[in-house]
Design a protein around this motif. Structure first.
Motif, PDB file in Angstrom:
ATOM      1  N   LEU A   1     -16.499  42.151  14.310  1.00  0.00           N
ATOM      2  CA  LEU A   1     -16.563  43.618  14.267  1.00  0.00           C
ATOM      3  C   LEU A   1     -15.153  44.204  14.241  1.00  0.00           C
ATOM      4  O   LEU A   1     -14.864  45.127  13.464  1.00  0.00           O
ATOM      5  N   LYS A   2     -14.261  43.651  15.072  1.00  0.00           N
ATOM      6  CA  LYS A   2     -12.875  44.142  15.069  1.00  0.00           C
ATOM      7  C   LYS A   2     -12.268  44.004  13.672  1.00  0.00           C
ATOM      8  O   LYS A   2     -11.556  44.896  13.202  1.00  0.00           O
ATOM      9  N   ALA A   3     -12.545  42.863  13.037  1.00  0.00           N
ATOM     10  CA  ALA A   3     -11.990  42.627  11.696  1.00  0.00           C
ATOM     11  C   ALA A   3     -12.576  43.632  10.696  1.00  0.00           C
ATOM     12  O   ALA A   3     -11.856  44.163   9.839  1.00  0.00           O
ATOM     13  N   LEU A   4     -13.872  43.903  10.815  1.00  0.00           N
ATOM     14  CA  LEU A   4     -14.506  44.877   9.921  1.00  0.00           C
ATOM     15  C   LEU A   4     -13.886  46.263  10.125  1.00  0.00           C
ATOM     16  O   LEU A   4     -13.561  46.963   9.147  1.00  0.00           O
ATOM     17  N   LEU A   5     -13.702  46.665  11.377  1.00  0.00           N
ATOM     18  CA  LEU A   5     -13.137  47.992  11.646  1.00  0.00           C
ATOM     19  C   LEU A   5     -11.738  48.096  11.058  1.00  0.00           C
ATOM     20  O   LEU A   5     -11.356  49.111  10.479  1.00  0.00           O
ATOM     21  N   ARG A   6     -10.984  47.033  11.194  1.00  0.00           N
ATOM     22  CA  ARG A   6      -9.619  47.017  10.647  1.00  0.00           C
ATOM     23  C   ARG A   6      -9.632  47.140   9.131  1.00  0.00           C
ATOM     24  O   ARG A   6      -8.834  47.864   8.539  1.00  0.00           O
ATOM     25  N   ARG A   7     -10.571  46.433   8.489  1.00  0.00           N
ATOM     26  CA  ARG A   7     -10.671  46.497   7.018  1.00  0.00           C
ATOM     27  C   ARG A   7     -11.006  47.909   6.572  1.00  0.00           C
ATOM     28  O   ARG A   7     -10.453  48.411   5.590  1.00  0.00           O
TER      29      ARG A   7
ATOM     30  N   HIS B   1     -12.274  61.705   5.731  1.00  0.00           N
ATOM     31  CA  HIS B   1     -12.171  60.308   6.197  1.00  0.00           C
ATOM     32  C   HIS B   1     -13.264  59.954   7.197  1.00  0.00           C
ATOM     33  O   HIS B   1     -13.790  58.832   7.184  1.00  0.00           O
ATOM     34  N   VAL B   2     -13.627  60.909   8.051  1.00  0.00           N
ATOM     35  CA  VAL B   2     -14.675  60.602   9.028  1.00  0.00           C
ATOM     36  C   VAL B   2     -16.025  60.423   8.315  1.00  0.00           C
ATOM     37  O   VAL B   2     -16.748  59.450   8.564  1.00  0.00           O
ATOM     38  N   ALA B   3     -16.335  61.331   7.400  1.00  0.00           N
ATOM     39  CA  ALA B   3     -17.629  61.232   6.706  1.00  0.00           C
ATOM     40  C   ALA B   3     -17.718  59.944   5.891  1.00  0.00           C
ATOM     41  O   ALA B   3     -18.746  59.246   5.921  1.00  0.00           O
ATOM     42  N   THR B   4     -16.647  59.607   5.184  1.00  0.00           N
ATOM     43  CA  THR B   4     -16.731  58.414   4.324  1.00  0.00           C
ATOM     44  C   THR B   4     -16.638  57.129   5.151  1.00  0.00           C
ATOM     45  O   THR B   4     -17.192  56.105   4.759  1.00  0.00           O
ATOM     46  N   ALA B   5     -15.982  57.186   6.308  1.00  0.00           N
ATOM     47  CA  ALA B   5     -15.975  55.993   7.179  1.00  0.00           C
ATOM     48  C   ALA B   5     -17.394  55.690   7.657  1.00  0.00           C
ATOM     49  O   ALA B   5     -17.810  54.523   7.698  1.00  0.00           O
ATOM     50  N   LEU B   6     -18.157  56.733   7.987  1.00  0.00           N
ATOM     51  CA  LEU B   6     -19.556  56.505   8.404  1.00  0.00           C
ATOM     52  C   LEU B   6     -20.355  55.915   7.246  1.00  0.00           C
ATOM     53  O   LEU B   6     -21.165  54.998   7.438  1.00  0.00           O
TER      54      LEU B   6
ATOM     55  N   THR C   1      -5.135  58.527   9.036  1.00  0.00           N
ATOM     56  CA  THR C   1      -6.306  58.853   8.224  1.00  0.00           C
ATOM     57  C   THR C   1      -7.582  58.423   8.920  1.00  0.00           C
ATOM     58  O   THR C   1      -8.629  59.057   8.751  1.00  0.00           O
ATOM     59  N   LEU C   2      -7.508  57.298   9.655  1.00  0.00           N
ATOM     60  CA  LEU C   2      -8.735  56.787  10.281  1.00  0.00           C
ATOM     61  C   LEU C   2      -8.393  55.840  11.420  1.00  0.00           C
ATOM     62  O   LEU C   2      -7.575  54.934  11.265  1.00  0.00           O
ATOM     63  N   ASP C   3      -9.032  56.097  12.541  1.00  0.00           N
ATOM     64  CA  ASP C   3      -8.927  55.232  13.712  1.00  0.00           C
ATOM     65  C   ASP C   3     -10.339  54.811  14.076  1.00  0.00           C
ATOM     66  O   ASP C   3     -11.195  55.681  14.308  1.00  0.00           O
ATOM     67  N   LEU C   4     -10.596  53.532  14.088  1.00  0.00           N
ATOM     68  CA  LEU C   4     -11.900  53.005  14.503  1.00  0.00           C
ATOM     69  C   LEU C   4     -11.662  52.096  15.688  1.00  0.00           C
ATOM     70  O   LEU C   4     -11.048  51.024  15.540  1.00  0.00           O
ATOM     71  N   ASP C   5     -12.096  52.527  16.862  1.00  0.00           N
ATOM     72  CA  ASP C   5     -11.832  51.756  18.083  1.00  0.00           C
ATOM     73  C   ASP C   5     -13.137  51.299  18.716  1.00  0.00           C
ATOM     74  O   ASP C   5     -14.009  52.127  19.010  1.00  0.00           O
ATOM     75  N   LEU C   6     -13.227  49.993  18.945  1.00  0.00           N
ATOM     76  CA  LEU C   6     -14.357  49.468  19.710  1.00  0.00           C
ATOM     77  C   LEU C   6     -14.174  49.926  21.159  1.00  0.00           C
ATOM     78  O   LEU C   6     -13.157  49.605  21.792  1.00  0.00           O
ATOM     79  N   LEU C   7     -15.141  50.708  21.672  1.00  0.00           N
ATOM     80  CA  LEU C   7     -14.988  51.332  22.993  1.00  0.00           C
ATOM     81  C   LEU C   7     -15.845  50.667  24.063  1.00  0.00           C
ATOM     82  O   LEU C   7     -15.420  50.542  25.218  1.00  0.00           O
TER      83      LEU C   7
ATOM     84  N   GLY D   1      -6.407  53.762   3.912  1.00  0.00           N
ATOM     85  CA  GLY D   1      -4.968  53.995   3.833  1.00  0.00           C
ATOM     86  C   GLY D   1      -4.307  54.189   5.187  1.00  0.00           C
ATOM     87  O   GLY D   1      -3.252  54.814   5.274  1.00  0.00           O
ATOM     88  N   ARG D   2      -4.900  53.638   6.251  1.00  0.00           N
ATOM     89  CA  ARG D   2      -4.306  53.771   7.580  1.00  0.00           C
ATOM     90  C   ARG D   2      -2.968  53.037   7.612  1.00  0.00           C
ATOM     91  O   ARG D   2      -2.877  51.882   7.222  1.00  0.00           O
ATOM     92  N   THR D   3      -1.939  53.749   8.060  1.00  0.00           N
ATOM     93  CA  THR D   3      -0.636  53.094   8.182  1.00  0.00           C
ATOM     94  C   THR D   3      -0.256  52.997   9.653  1.00  0.00           C
ATOM     95  O   THR D   3      -0.630  53.842  10.462  1.00  0.00           O
ATOM     96  N   ARG D   4       0.482  51.938   9.985  1.00  0.00           N
ATOM     97  CA  ARG D   4       1.005  51.734  11.331  1.00  0.00           C
ATOM     98  C   ARG D   4       2.502  51.487  11.217  1.00  0.00           C
ATOM     99  O   ARG D   4       2.946  50.836  10.272  1.00  0.00           O
ATOM    100  N   LEU D   5       3.248  51.991  12.180  1.00  0.00           N
ATOM    101  CA  LEU D   5       4.679  51.717  12.186  1.00  0.00           C
ATOM    102  C   LEU D   5       4.917  50.396  12.903  1.00  0.00           C
ATOM    103  O   LEU D   5       4.231  50.086  13.883  1.00  0.00           O
ATOM    104  N   PRO D   6       5.937  49.602  12.430  1.00  0.00           N
ATOM    105  CA  PRO D   6       6.237  48.341  13.122  1.00  0.00           C
ATOM    106  C   PRO D   6       6.557  48.585  14.600  1.00  0.00           C
ATOM    107  O   PRO D   6       6.281  47.738  15.449  1.00  0.00           O
ATOM    108  N   SER D   7       7.125  49.742  14.919  1.00  0.00           N
ATOM    109  CA  SER D   7       7.485  50.049  16.303  1.00  0.00           C
ATOM    110  C   SER D   7       6.259  50.282  17.176  1.00  0.00           C
ATOM    111  O   SER D   7       6.353  50.290  18.398  1.00  0.00           O
ATOM    112  N   GLY D   8       5.085  50.480  16.537  1.00  0.00           N
ATOM    113  CA  GLY D   8       3.879  50.789  17.305  1.00  0.00           C
ATOM    114  C   GLY D   8       3.823  52.239  17.741  1.00  0.00           C
ATOM    115  O   GLY D   8       2.896  52.644  18.425  1.00  0.00           O
ATOM    116  N   ARG D   9       4.848  53.044  17.334  1.00  0.00           N
ATOM    117  CA  ARG D   9       4.874  54.455  17.738  1.00  0.00           C
ATOM    118  C   ARG D   9       3.627  55.169  17.206  1.00  0.00           C
ATOM    119  O   ARG D   9       3.135  54.860  16.130  1.00  0.00           O
TER     120      ARG D   9
END
Ligand SMILES: Nc1ncnc2c1ncn2[C@@H]1O[C@H](COP(=O)(O)OP(=O)(O)OP(=O)(O)O)[C@@H](O)[C@H]1O
Ligand SMILES: Nc1nc2c(c(=O)[nH]1)N=C(CO)CN2
Length: 162
Positions: free
Chosen positions: A69-75, A18-23, A94-100, A81-89
């Protein structure tokens, strides 16, 4: 906002893939990435059995609004296949892209510079590899000094053949 940005990349599900293909995905958008070394470390805060993370950071010029950029990172996260729980837990991902970091911008609502830079070596160390001599606009220290305050003993630098 025009100027260089730094994005953190992390994964603990099939992380090499996932890291290699995200780049690749980001480069396919025409972004000219400068990429830090890759680091492996145990997952923090995800409970027993969570796989190790690979983390790195990427620096690139971004001439458009940061919201784009935020929208692109989210896409890209969603395409992986990044999944998030409604609880935010917090769960494995698979992939986290954070604008730092976005140039010298201070914007608490956008979490810029990202507060995790002062909390986690897996975030701060790759950023320091790229922009260690730059000054953190809120804290007044350099990114290298910030990283040096954190316990980086858990990070193992990994060799990648690119
Ligand atoms: N295990 C953890 N321990 C401590 N803080 C955590 C942990 N997991 C996540 N966080 C904090 O919560 C924030 C958001 O978590 P997460 O990355 O799961 O959500 P997200 O949907 O990707 O949100 P965003 O993309 O806005 O960061 C992280 O940036 C970090 O500050
Ligand atoms: N080592 C490591 N641990 C984590 C990470 C990460 O990127 N690296 N991200 C998390 C959620 O943001 C939770 N725990």
């Amino acid at each position: 906002m025009t100027g260089p940005v730094v994005v953190g990349v992390g994964s603990n599900i099939d992380p090499e893939h996932h890291v290699a293909t995200a780049l690749e995905d980001l480069r396919a958008q025409g972004l000219e990435l400068e990429v830090s070394p890759w680091y492996r470390s145990p997952a923090i805060g995800l409970g027993e059995g969570a796989g190790d993370f690979i983390n790195l950071a990427a620096l690139f010029p971004w001439p458009r609004p940061l919201a784009d950029l935020k929208a692109l990172l989210r896409r890209v996260e969603e395409a992986h296949g990044r999944t998030r729980l409604p609880s935010g837990r917090w769960i494995s991902r698979t992939l986290d892209l954070d604008l730092l970091v976005a140039r010298n911008l201070i914007d608490p609502a956008m979490r810029l510079p990202h507060p995790d830079l002062g909390r986690f070596a897996h975030v701060a160390v790759p950023v320091a590899d790229l922009i260690g001599s730059h000054t953190h606009p809120q804290l007044g220290c350099t990114y290298a000094q910030l990283a040096a305050r954190l316990d980086a003993s858990v990070l193992k630098r990994i060799e990648v053949a690119l």
